[in-house]
Every structure is written in structure tokens, then in C-alpha cells.
Design an enzyme around this catalytic site. Structure first.
Site, PDB file in Angstrom:
ATOM      1  N   ASP A   1       0.857  -1.187   0.000  1.00 57.22           N
ATOM      2  CA  ASP A   1       0.000   0.000   0.000  1.00 57.22           C
ATOM      3  C   ASP A   1       0.893   1.236   0.000  1.00 57.22           C
ATOM      4  O   ASP A   1       2.059   1.171   0.382  1.00 57.22           O
ATOM      5  CB  ASP A   1      -0.964  -0.009   1.184  1.00 57.22           C
ATOM      6  CG  ASP A   1      -0.351  -0.603   2.436  1.00 57.22           C
ATOM      7  OD1 ASP A   1       0.891  -0.622   2.527  1.00 57.22           O
ATOM      8  OD2 ASP A   1      -1.092  -1.036   3.324  1.00 57.22           O
TER       9      ASP A   1
ATOM     10  N   CYS B   1       1.232   4.468   9.457  1.00 58.23           N
ATOM     11  CA  CYS B   1       0.838   3.062   9.419  1.00 58.23           C
ATOM     12  C   CYS B   1       1.914   2.235   8.708  1.00 58.23           C
ATOM     13  O   CYS B   1       1.694   1.084   8.339  1.00 58.23           O
ATOM     14  CB  CYS B   1      -0.523   2.911   8.734  1.00 58.23           C
ATOM     15  SG  CYS B   1      -1.364   1.378   9.202  1.00 58.23           S
TER      16      CYS B   1
ATOM     17  N   GLU C   1      -5.920   3.079   3.450  1.00 60.86           N
ATOM     18  CA  GLU C   1      -6.566   3.620   4.662  1.00 60.86           C
ATOM     19  C   GLU C   1      -7.987   4.083   4.365  1.00 60.86           C
ATOM     20  O   GLU C   1      -8.783   4.291   5.259  1.00 60.86           O
ATOM     21  CB  GLU C   1      -5.750   4.789   5.227  1.00 60.86           C
ATOM     22  CG  GLU C   1      -4.345   4.417   5.677  1.00 60.86           C
ATOM     23  CD  GLU C   1      -4.303   3.507   6.900  1.00 60.86           C
ATOM     24  OE1 GLU C   1      -5.351   3.285   7.529  1.00 60.86           O
ATOM     25  OE2 GLU C   1      -3.214   3.005   7.211  1.00 60.86           O
TER      26      GLU C   1
HETATM   27  C1  LIG Z   1      -3.803  -1.799   9.059  1.00 58.41           C
HETATM   28  C2  LIG Z   1      -4.733  -0.694   9.344  1.00 58.41           C
HETATM   29  O1  LIG Z   1      -4.551   0.047  10.289  1.00 58.41           O
HETATM   30  N1  LIG Z   1      -5.767  -0.537   8.506  1.00 58.41           N
HETATM   31  C3  LIG Z   1      -6.833   0.410   8.692  1.00 58.41           C
HETATM   32  C4  LIG Z   1      -7.867   0.234   7.612  1.00 58.41           C
HETATM   33  C5  LIG Z   1      -8.958   1.277   7.646  1.00 58.41           C
HETATM   34  C6  LIG Z   1     -10.270   0.812   7.103  1.00 58.41           C
HETATM   35  C7  LIG Z   1     -11.353   1.866   7.107  1.00 58.41           C
HETATM   36  N2  LIG Z   1     -10.921   3.176   6.732  1.00 58.41           N
HETATM   37  C8  LIG Z   1     -12.011   1.898   8.476  1.00 58.41           C
HETATM   38  O2  LIG Z   1     -11.638   2.734   9.318  1.00 58.41           O
HETATM   39  O3  LIG Z   1     -12.922   1.107   8.724  1.00 58.41           O
HETATM   40  C9  LIG Z   1      -7.486   0.201  10.059  1.00 58.41           C
HETATM   41  O4  LIG Z   1      -7.957   1.203  10.626  1.00 58.41           O
HETATM   42  O5  LIG Z   1      -7.525  -0.921  10.581  1.00 58.41           O
END
Ligand SMILES: CC(=O)N[C@@H](CCC[C@H](N)C(=O)O)C(=O)O
Length: 372
Positions: free
Chosen positions: A69, A94, A128
Site C-alpha cells: 500500500d 501506518c 486507509e
Molecule cells: C492496518 C490498518 O490500520 N488498517 C486500517 C484500515 C482502515 C479501514 C477503514 N478506513 C475503516 O476505518 O474502517 C485500520 O484502521 O484498521
């Protein structure tokens, strides 16, 4: 690429974090770095603000994909590092700066010393949010390669450098964003009985939400509702007419996501009557769980053992990753890479140990070379 070159790349990328589908400088930097490799066996295709880099194999019977990513987060960096973000509102909090660097390192290794298989490196925007994996999977550009296997990594601040971790089955949760707007009636702070105060309503709503987890989700299952942002009101002596909640829902089972949303809708219907207001909901983007293929993980364990990289078994986590959509269609897996930082993911002081980059490049390259 040697360690110093990789660290320079990571620091350059760390300085220019950009939000989903706005990774213009990042795309330019990646392109320039790949062009500098000056390889005849690679083919680069731009896709939105991301890139596909195809490395032709020596005797190709299949294509393995590796995905990184590339986006940052809307966080103001507080690391105090000399190579801190020059985009004040954004930060690579991240680890996607490390993810990209490791992908570039592996690309350099594989293209200079090719394997039999074709390898497709995917530099994916918007992990994200709002999500780049689903649109990639739907694109004709991606469909031309017909990949056979895919894998990816994510940095793990709580694990030591030199360690990787994964598990068979569910690694990351199902996620859904959550945006809730409240509309009541504003007015003078001294006359609450003539108004419908949305600060009181939204605050009560936030506390009630947690009852969905504690009373509607099986205690042996797992769910999380987090409200990360609440906005309401204009000034201290005016009752707020509007309020907005922004959050996310996480579950280990796709079915539990449906249960939570049904309960949420029921709660909203009740609140509209009880607090005489209008409530509208938007679920934003949703990510499918990251479900690791058993055979791929067991091969990875052996490859790491041979590489002298310590492997530990991971627990499932409530983090989300749109990489899950790739795994829905293609066997593969995701693993954690230890970067030992005192501050965790999505923290303004996240400071991964850069020694992990070389470990990541070896883990990825060896897996590409040895995966059956
Ligand atoms: C690995 C990581 O931290 N991923 C994010 C993915 C975000 C998904 C979406 N924007 C949400 O907030 O539901 C995470 O917050 O886990």
C-alpha cells in the site's frame, strides 16, 4: 540496493505522505526509483495513483503477485525526526513508507536476478480509505495478468526486529466505516426545553452504542465499534442543532457485521423517536476480512526458518486491510513484520526501527523465490 540506499528511500517517502488516491508525488517518486533500476525485464503500468510493475520470469508457468500500500494518514506527525513529513497534515503513521521501500528492495532483487515465475508488484493506493484493492480487482488493467498467488506484509510495532508473524485463517477483521449525522433544533443555551439538543443526543448515542457489543454480540465472538471523531455545535451558549459521529465497526465474522448494523439501525429508529430528531447513516467503505490460505502460511513458516528469520504465531487482530479482497479470489497470505516502536500504528509518534527494512526485503524475496 544496500541498506543505506533503502533507508534513504524510506526517509524520502516518509517526508511526502499523501491521502488515498492523491498519492501523486509518491507515484512520481516510485516511478523515478524504478526507472533508475534500468531493467529490460520489467514493464510498468500506471493505475490511478498507483503502479503495477511486471517482472518477466525466466520460464514462466505462473504469476505471483506482491502488494504494497502507498497512502498516508491525516495525522500531524510528532516524532521530531529530521526527515519528518513535509505535508503537515499527513503522516506515514501506518508504515506504508516501509512497505513501499521493502517492495522496491524486493523488486530490485527479483529483477536483477529473476526467478522462473513472473512477478507482479502492485503499488496500491488508498488502503486507509476509501480502498484501492476492490477497484484494482475490477479493473481491466489488473485482469490481464491472471495471478496465481499473492502476499503482502504489514509492520508490527510491538514485535522485535528480526521477527515475522502470521497465522492460517483469519488474520484481520471485517471493517465498515460509520458516519452518523444528527439533526435536531438549535436555540438559546438558557432555554433547552425549546430546543432539541444534538450534543446531548449524540453523546448518549455514543455510550449506548457499546451496549450493542456487550449485549448483542456473542461473547465468544468479537466485535468493536469505535467512534474516532465527534463534531457538534458552534459556540458555548448556543444549543447545537447538528452533530456528527465518525467511526468504524470491526468484526471477526462477516455475519456479525450484519447483526451489528441491524442493531444500530434499530437503535437509530428508537433515538429518532425518543430525542425527536433526524438521524442519517452512511457506512462509507467496507473491507473484507484478511483470511490467510493454510498451505501458503505453512510454506512461509518453513521459508522463514531457512532464512534465519524468527517466526511467531499471530493472533487474529481487529485491524482492517483491503488486501482481504485479493485473498477472496486468490490463494495467499499476509504477515506481520516486527519493527519495534514504542508507539503503535496510527500514532503521531510511530517510529519504526529501520533495521527491519532489510529483514522485510529478505522475507519477501525468499518467499518469491521459494513459494511452491
Ligand atoms: C492496518 C490498518 O490500520 N488498517 C486500517 C484500515 C482502515 C479501514 C477503514 N478506513 C475503516 O476505518 O474502517 C485500520 O484502521 O484498521
Amino acid at each position: 540496493m544496500n541498506k543505506e540506499e533503502l533507508i534513504k528511500i524510506r526517509r524520502d517517502l516518509h517526508q511526502i505522505p499523501e491521502l488515498g488516491f492523491r498519492e501523486f508525488k509518491t507515484q512520481e517518486y516510485l516511478l523515478a526509483t524504478i526507472m533508475q533500476m534500468n531493467r529490460t525485464n520489467i514493464h510498468i503500468t500506471k493505475w490511478e495513483t498507483g503502479l503495477f510493475v511486471f517482472v518477466k520470469g525466466l520460464n514462466p508457468k505462473r504469476t505471483i503477485a506482491y502488494r504494497t500500500d502507498i497512502d498516508g494518514l491525516p495525522i500531524v506527525e510528532e516524532t521530531g525526526l529530521p526527515f519528518g513529513s513535509v505535508h503537515r497534515e499527513n503522516m506515514h503513521a501506518c508504515g506504508h513508507d516501509l512497505h513501499m521501500t521493502i517492495a522496491l528492495g524486493a523488486l530490485d532483487e527479483i529483477s536483477s536476478n529473476p526467478i522462473n515465475d513472473n512477478v507482479l508488484f502492485i503499488f496500491q493506493p488508498a488502503e486507509e480509505g476509501p480502498g484501492g484493492a476492490e477497484p484494482i480487482l475490477k479493473s481491466d488493467t489488473f485482469k490481464q495478468w491472471e495471478i496465481d498467488k499473492i502476499f503482502a506484509l504489514h509492520i508490527a510495532p510491538e514485535l522485535p526486529v528480526g521477527t515475522v508473524s502470521s497465522r492460517e485463517g483469519i488474520l484481520f477483521a471485517n471493517t465498515s466505516e460509520l458516519f452518523i449525522d444528527f439533526k435536531g433544533k438549535g436555540g438559546h443555551a438558557a432555554y433547552p426545553h425549546l430546543t432539541r439538543d444534538m450534543i446531548v443526543t449524540a453523546s448518549t448515542f455514543v455510550t449506548q452504542l457499546q451496549h450493542i457489543i456487550s449485549r448483542k454480540v456473542d461473547p465468544l465472538d468479537s466485535g468493536v465499534i469505535t467512534i474516532g471523531k465527534m463534531t457538534a455545535g458552534t459556540v458555548q451558549n448556543i444549543i447545537a442543532e447538528k452533530a456528527r459521529l465518525e467511526g468504524t465497526i470491526r468484526t471477526l465474522q462477516p455475519e456479525t457485521m450484519s447483526i451489528i448494523k441491524t442493531e444500530l439501525e434499530n437503535m437509530i429508529a428508537g433515538f429518532q423517536i425518543a430525542y425527536d430528531c433526524e438521524i442519517t447513516t452512511d457506512y462509507g467503505s467496507m473491507y473484507y476480512q484478511v483470511y490467510n490460505h493454510g498451505q501458503c502460511v505453512s510454506e512461509f513458516r518453513e521459508i522463514m526458518k531457512d532464512a534465519g528469520i524468527h517466526y511467531t504465531e499471530a493472533n487474529s487482530a481487529m485491524t482492517g486491510e483491503d488486501f482481504g479482497y485479493f485473498l477472496k479470489d486468490t490463494p495467499g497470505f499476509m504477515f506481520w513484520l516486527g519493527v519495534e516502536s514504542d508507539y503503535g500504528l496510527h500514532h503521531s509518534k510511530l517510529n519504526p526501527n529501520e533495521d527491519a527494512i532489510i529483514v522485510g526485503v529478505k522475507a519477501v524475496t525468499d518467499t518469491l523465490r521459494k513459494m511452491k
